[in-house]
Design an enzyme around this catalytic site. Sequence first.
Site, PDB file in Angstrom:
ATOM      1  CG  HIS A 153      32.007  37.608  56.476  1.00 41.55           C
ATOM      2  ND1 HIS A 153      32.234  36.465  57.226  1.00 41.55           N
ATOM      3  CD2 HIS A 153      31.398  38.479  57.314  1.00 41.55           C
ATOM      4  CE1 HIS A 153      31.792  36.649  58.450  1.00 41.55           C
ATOM      5  NE2 HIS A 153      31.269  37.875  58.529  1.00 41.55           N
ATOM      6  CG  ASP A 157      29.852  35.657  61.051  1.00 48.24           C
ATOM      7  OD1 ASP A 157      30.383  36.743  61.405  1.00 48.24           O
ATOM      8  OD2 ASP A 157      28.980  35.549  60.172  1.00 48.24           O
ATOM      9  CG  HIS A 232      26.832  35.473  64.209  1.00 49.88           C
ATOM     10  ND1 HIS A 232      25.619  35.982  63.759  1.00 49.88           N
ATOM     11  CD2 HIS A 232      27.799  36.231  63.613  1.00 49.88           C
ATOM     12  CE1 HIS A 232      25.836  36.984  62.930  1.00 49.88           C
ATOM     13  NE2 HIS A 232      27.157  37.161  62.824  1.00 49.88           N
ATOM     14  CG  HIS A 234      31.299  40.393  62.327  1.00 55.12           C
ATOM     15  ND1 HIS A 234      31.384  39.767  61.097  1.00 55.12           N
ATOM     16  CD2 HIS A 234      32.040  41.555  62.217  1.00 55.12           C
ATOM     17  CE1 HIS A 234      32.102  40.492  60.287  1.00 55.12           C
ATOM     18  NE2 HIS A 234      32.518  41.581  60.941  1.00 55.12           N
TER      19      HIS A 234
END
Length: 260
Positions: A153, A157, A232, A234
């Site tokens: 990642h 998030d 969500h 990011h």
Amino acid sequence: MAFTRATGKHRRPSRTKRTSTKTVGVAALATTGVIGTLAAPALAAEEPSAEQTGLTQAITIRDSVAEQLDAQAAAQEQAAVEAEALKKAAQEAARKRAAEQAKEKAEKEREAKERAAREAERKLLSSYKAPISGSYVSTGYQSGGSLWSSGSHTGIDFHAASGTAVHAVGAGSVVEAGWEGSYGNQVIIKMNDGTYTQYAHLSSISVSVGQKVTPGQQIALSGATGNVTGAHLHFEARTSAEYGSDIDPLAYLRSHGVNV
């Protein structure tokens, strides 16, 4: 029968004789010049008497006193005029001083307000906010898994239902605003400190390229666009606008006073 008056030393002179004698005497005086001497007292009688002299002196003194009073009244009037002029000059000077002081006070207040506004703006522009108010991090930085093409990642998030307001974390200028593949709808901002922040998977965007933003300003709404499993936000922190220049976003936010 005619009578002849006897004469003698005891007989009173007749009127005719007395008159003749006086006439002879006057003539004698005129001849000898004695009459001129006798006329002198008559001329002297034209000189002012003591009573007349005192009256003249009283009139002279009265006139002198009147002149002094007139002069004193004129001096007092002049002094009053000068005093009034000085009073007006003092009042005008006081008015000018008051006006200057009021002007200086207003100028100082204006400068103080401007300094306060600049300081407030400086503080605002140097402050940082969380991108989602009252949220939390649901997926951490560099988390591994098949969900990310890079194998980990590249951001964090924030939990957010679709349509939640997304805010610029700090002051800067928008350099990208629109669709970007797996990120879906995204916004990238060049921050005033030279770093970049990214906001992705947005349902809508409310800023455009070139627009300046301030800390906490709403720039979009969260969503589920692009490669996601649910709604969500990011969020990434980068050293450039390009993919792969990511840095730890939590450390970045905390270094600017944002506790998430």
